[in-house]
Structures are given as structure tokens and as C-alpha cells.
Motif scaffolding. Structure first.
Motif, mmCIF file in Angstrom:
data_model
loop_
_atom_site.group_PDB
_atom_site.id
_atom_site.type_symbol
_atom_site.label_atom_id
_atom_site.label_comp_id
_atom_site.label_asym_id
_atom_site.label_seq_id
_atom_site.Cartn_x
_atom_site.Cartn_y
_atom_site.Cartn_z
ATOM 1 N N ALA A 78 0.771 -1.082 -0.196
ATOM 2 C CA ALA A 78 0.044 0.022 -0.176
ATOM 3 C C ALA A 78 0.796 1.254 -0.034
ATOM 4 N N TYR A 79 1.954 1.222 0.742
ATOM 5 C CA TYR A 79 2.869 2.350 0.891
ATOM 6 C C TYR A 79 3.547 2.657 -0.522
ATOM 7 N N LEU A 80 3.927 1.437 -1.271
ATOM 8 C CA LEU A 80 4.533 1.940 -2.480
ATOM 9 C C LEU A 80 3.587 2.262 -3.574
ATOM 10 N N ASP A 81 2.312 1.980 -3.412
ATOM 11 C CA ASP A 81 1.271 2.217 -4.332
ATOM 12 C C ASP A 81 1.159 3.964 -4.035
ATOM 13 N N THR A 82 0.747 4.260 -2.809
ATOM 14 C CA THR A 82 0.651 5.623 -2.493
ATOM 15 C C THR A 82 1.587 6.558 -2.601
ATOM 16 N N ARG A 83 2.816 6.057 -2.411
ATOM 17 C CA ARG A 83 3.819 7.159 -2.350
ATOM 18 C C ARG A 83 4.516 7.127 -3.698
ATOM 19 N N PHE A 84 4.671 5.961 -4.383
ATOM 20 C CA PHE A 84 5.269 6.096 -5.765
ATOM 21 C C PHE A 84 4.354 5.645 -6.820
ATOM 22 N N GLY A 85 3.249 5.245 -6.539
ATOM 23 C CA GLY A 85 2.271 4.634 -7.734
ATOM 24 C C GLY A 85 2.931 3.455 -8.431
ATOM 25 N N VAL A 86 3.664 2.516 -7.505
ATOM 26 C CA VAL A 86 3.993 1.388 -8.011
ATOM 27 C C VAL A 86 3.383 0.200 -7.349
ATOM 28 N N THR A 87 3.179 -0.721 -8.155
ATOM 29 C CA THR A 87 2.369 -2.010 -7.959
ATOM 30 C C THR A 87 3.133 -3.075 -7.778
ATOM 31 N N VAL A 214 11.668 12.179 -3.553
ATOM 32 C CA VAL A 214 12.757 10.767 -3.981
ATOM 33 C C VAL A 214 12.042 9.864 -4.962
ATOM 34 N N PRO A 215 12.633 9.656 -6.174
ATOM 35 C CA PRO A 215 11.826 8.587 -6.975
ATOM 36 C C PRO A 215 12.307 7.097 -6.648
ATOM 37 N N SER A 216 11.446 6.091 -6.916
ATOM 38 C CA SER A 216 11.831 4.756 -6.863
ATOM 39 C C SER A 216 12.323 4.522 -8.331
ATOM 40 N N VAL A 217 13.304 3.306 -8.089
ATOM 41 C CA VAL A 217 13.600 2.688 -9.574
ATOM 42 C C VAL A 217 12.338 1.972 -9.990
ATOM 43 N N LEU A 218 11.593 1.424 -9.223
ATOM 44 C CA LEU A 218 10.125 0.531 -9.507
ATOM 45 C C LEU A 218 9.147 1.271 -10.434
ATOM 46 N N GLN A 219 9.501 2.762 -10.400
ATOM 47 C CA GLN A 219 8.662 3.615 -11.172
ATOM 48 C C GLN A 219 8.996 3.487 -12.760
ATOM 49 N N VAL A 220 10.035 2.881 -12.913
ATOM 50 C CA VAL A 220 10.526 2.632 -14.384
ATOM 51 C C VAL A 220 9.864 1.686 -15.077
ATOM 52 N N PRO A 221 9.020 1.904 -16.099
ATOM 53 C CA PRO A 221 8.175 0.552 -16.611
ATOM 54 C C PRO A 221 9.377 -0.395 -16.849
ATOM 55 N N GLY A 222 8.793 -1.740 -16.273
ATOM 56 C CA GLY A 222 9.578 -2.840 -16.451
ATOM 57 C C GLY A 222 10.826 -3.200 -15.513
ATOM 58 N N ALA A 223 11.036 -2.210 -14.699
ATOM 59 C CA ALA A 223 12.277 -2.334 -13.803
ATOM 60 C C ALA A 223 12.295 -3.617 -13.028
ATOM 61 N N SER A 224 11.141 -3.954 -12.839
ATOM 62 C CA SER A 224 11.138 -5.416 -11.689
ATOM 63 C C SER A 224 11.706 -6.338 -12.448
ATOM 64 N N ARG A 225 11.993 -6.373 -13.940
ATOM 65 C CA ARG A 225 12.643 -7.513 -14.627
ATOM 66 C C ARG A 225 14.182 -7.463 -14.135
#
Ligand SMILES: Cc1ncc(COP(=O)(O)O)c(C=O)c1O
Length: 388
Positions: A78-87, A214-225
Motif C-alpha cells: 500500500a505504501y509503494l502504491d500511494t507514495r510512488f504509484g508502484v504496484t 525521491v523517486p523509486s527505481v520501480l517507477q521505471v516501466p519494466g524495472a522489476s525485470r
């Protein structure tokens, strides 16, 4: 392997700094300690409540879940979603850690074979290189450009071929360098191109100022590959003593880390996980006063240093100033002059690798008025050498 690896690792600079500081304390000297970056603020009340409730809950007194308590991973997601828009998938893409320091070490240990290369920024949080050496792998230091980005073109092709892991730390300790999402995207492409695990150490995710988020690397599309990111409650929520963190991202890397950890431990204390769940759940109310306090400290220290003639600018993030050692001193000589003289404890730059030599770090872990006093004392010692 391990005994030899251990013998090859130089003593931890913070140990040496502690020893010198403790000698002064034992001799009765009163000190201003701005050395280690251990937050001095209180653990938030909502977190203390969660720990107390967990301690009293008989259903939670057994061994913790290996990976993470579902309440913790749900709060993290929930934090990653609200803070960074990362699912993220809270089951497959999140793992609880007892601090990001040991999490980073375990990631390196579980992802490298002896002889592999780990790409590390040339000025670095010490565990990056030390865990690499413990693994029998080889840290290769990547030069930093003037703006704090990595000069990856400068890495020898033979080292790139042997590299398995690239570690980055933005906002940086001790450099205070920040990053844009575009730069994160370039790092993701580099990791993809060279088949590296990209580890983003986001220890200072919430400690930013003047509108910088501060951005998260996981905001980059496809980063979790290719990427995982380390988050910790230590700095953002004044919880360094609780020891709770998490890693999120590439699921295969997390599964491998989980397999490694399950052989040596029983997962992270449930009390710590519930503390972390409370912190992440209430981040929007906990963080602003903490950041406001650090901003006031930063501004007080920067003004006092500027008034003393230091060429220093206010960092956009972290809880540090990264300053040049004045002419006439080497790193330890400067640290000792401050310790033996006015009793100010600072961290020598070489704690962060050879490339840190010639600089020192001041942590914003004292109230503004104490930092102002420290700045005046530091300035007096520097001026005394300049005029001698
Ligand atoms: C860049 C960086 N990463 C990781 C850590 C360790 O944090 P933790 O308390 O989660 O182990 C620190 C602590 O100073 C840090 O500066």
C-alpha cells in the motif's frame, strides 16, 4: 573461503571511530557526536503502540513467517502504491528484512560466486564492498561524475562482462547526490543490457527537502525485470534500533534471497514487522514533522558553515553534509583534531572508500543549536591550521 575473506577485509572505520570517541568519553570529555547517522528523534507513538500490542498478543509469540507477515507486506504494498504509484505483488515481490544493511549483504552473498564482479559507486556505503569481499567476489568501483551520476562508460569491458550486480544509492550517503527518474531508467537499461541485478538502496526515500521527492527505481516501466529496491524504516521514521526494512522488485532475486535467508534464520521479528507496518501505513502523517526538523537542522548548519567561510550548499536530501577536509590535515588527523580539541565527532571520508579521502561527513543528528555550535568549533579548528 570465509576466514580468508574475513582476513582480507580492512577494519570497519566506524569501529575505529567508536573506539576513539569512547576513549574521549571515558576520559570525561563531553562530545558533540555528529559522526554516525543514527537518528536521535523518537520512535513514532503509533509504532510504539503496534509493538506493544504485538508483544502482548499470544497468537504472535511463535516464530515469524519466513518471508514476511502478510500484514507487513500488505502495508508495504500500500505504501509503494500511494507514495510512488508502484504496484507490487505482496507475496512474490516483497521480503521483510532486519535492516537494509544486512539485506544488502545477503543479496550480494546470495547473488554472486567467487570471482564475480559487483559494480559499486566509488564513494559508497561500506557494506556494498565489504559483503562483496565476504562473498569472495570483486568490488569494481565506478567513478562518480560531478553531478553524482555514475560514469559507467569508465568501467573496463572485462569487468562489465564479469559483473553480476550493480548497486546504486540515491539519495546518496555520504554524497547527498540525488537522481531523476530518467537517470533511473538509464540504469535499468544498462542492467538489462549487461544482465545485471540492479540494487537500488533507497535508505533516504523520505528525507528530502525544498519540494524534491525521491523517486523509486520501480517507477521505471519494466524495472522489476532487473531491479530490486531496498527500503528501511531506520531513517524515515526514526526506527534505526527496531531493525526493519524490506526489499521489493524482481521476483526471482527475491526468491533466491529468501532461499538463502531461510537457511540461516527464521525471518524477521514479528514485533519489528508490525512496527514497520504501522510506520508505512501512517507514513503521510509521520514523515512531515521529521523532515521539517531535519530541514531546520540542515539550514542552521549550512548557514553557520557558510558564515565560517565554508563553500557549502544545502543538500536536497539525506541527513548529511559532505565537506572538504581543510588544507593541512589528512582524514584521521582532521577527525582527531576535532575530537581532541572541541570534542566534535565527525566521520572521515575514507569510511566510504578511497575516493572519499579528503572529505568528511557531518550528520544532522543533533538539534539545530548544537549543530550551530559544532559548526563554529569546526571553523575555529580549520582557521587555526590555516593561520599556522
Ligand atoms: C545508504 C544506506 N543504506 C543502508 C543503511 C542501513 O540501514 P538499515 O538501518 O536499514 O540497516 C544506511 C545507514 O546508514 C545507509 O546510509
Amino acid at each position: 573461503m570465509s576466514l580468508n575473506s574475513l582476513a582480507a577485509i580492512p577494519p570497519y572505520v566506524f569501529y575505529e571511530l567508536d573506539a576513539r570517541r569512547n576513549r574521549q568519553r571515558a576520559a570525561g570529555k563531553s562530545l558533540i557526536d555528529v559522526g554516525i547517522g543514527s537518528p536521535d528523534g523518537p520512535i513514532p507513538d503509533v509504532v510504539i503502540d503496534a509493538m506493544q500490542r504485538t508483544a502482548a498478543d499470544r497468537a504472535l509469540s511463535g516464530y515469524p513467517y519466513f518471508r514476511a507477515h502478510p500484514a507487513y507486506t500488505a502495508a508495504v504494498a500500500a505504501y509503494l502504491d500511494t507514495r510512488f504509484g508502484v504496484t507490487v505483488d505482496p507475496v512474490a515481490e516483497v521480503l521483510a528484512l532486519a535492516g537494509s544493511k544486512e539485506g544488502i549483504a545477503e543479496l550480494i552473498l546470495s547473488h554472486t560466486n567467487p570471482g564475480d564482479v559487483v559494480l559499486v559507486p566509488e564513494v559508497y556505503y561500506p557494506v556494498y564492498a565489504r559483503a562483496t569481499l565476504l562473498a569472495g567476489a570483486v568490488p569494481v568501483f565506478v567513478p562518480l561524475l560531478a553531478d553524482g551520476r555514475l560514469d559507467l562508460d569508465a568501467v573496463a569491458p572485462a569487468d562489465v562482462v564479469r559483473a553480476r550486480v550493480l548497486i546504486v544509492n540515491y539519495p546518496g550517503n555520504p554524497t547527498t547526490s540525488t537522481i531523476t527518474l530518467d537517470d533511473f531508467a538509464s540504469l535499468v537499461s544498462y542492467a538489462e543490457q549487461h544482465q545485471l541485478l540492479l540494487i537500488s538502496d533507497l535508505a533516504y526515500s523520505e528525507l528530502s527537502f525544498d519540494g524534491y521527492r525521491v523517486p523509486s527505481v520501480l517507477q521505471v516501466p519494466g524495472a522489476s525485470r532487473v531491479a530490486v529496491e531496498m527500503h528501511t524504516c531506520s531513517k524515515s521514521f526514526n526506527m534505526a534500533g527496531v531493525r526493519i526494512a524490506f526489499v521489493a522488485g524482481k521476483r526471482e532475486a527475491i526468491a533466491q534471497l529468501d532461499a538463502y535467508r531461510s537457511n540461516i534464520g527464521y525471518g524477521v521479528s514479528t514485533m519489528a514487522q508490525m512496527a514497520g507496518a504501522a510506520a508505512f501505513t501512517h507514513h503521510e502523517s509521520i514523515v512531515p514533522p521529521i523532515v521539517a526538523e531535519y530541514r531546520a537542522r540542515r539550514d542552521a548548519l549550512v548557514s553557520a558553515m557558510q558564515a565560517g567561510g565554508w563553500d557549502v550548499h544545502a543538500p536536497k536530501a539525506t541527513m548529511y553534509l559532505w565537506l572538504p577536509v581543510p588544507a593541512g590535515y589528512d582524514d584521521w588527523g582532521w577527525v582527531d583534531a576535532l575530537l581532541d580539541g572541541p570534542g566534535v565527532v565527525v566521520t572521515p571520508g575514507i569510511a566510504f572508500g578511497e575516493a572519499g579521502r579528503g572529505r568528511f561527513r557531518v550528520s544532522l543528528v543533533q538539534p539545530a543549536r548544537v549543530l550551530t555550535k559544532a559548526a563554529a568549533a569546526i571553523t575555529v579548528i580549520a582557521a587555526a591550521m590555516a593561520s599556522s
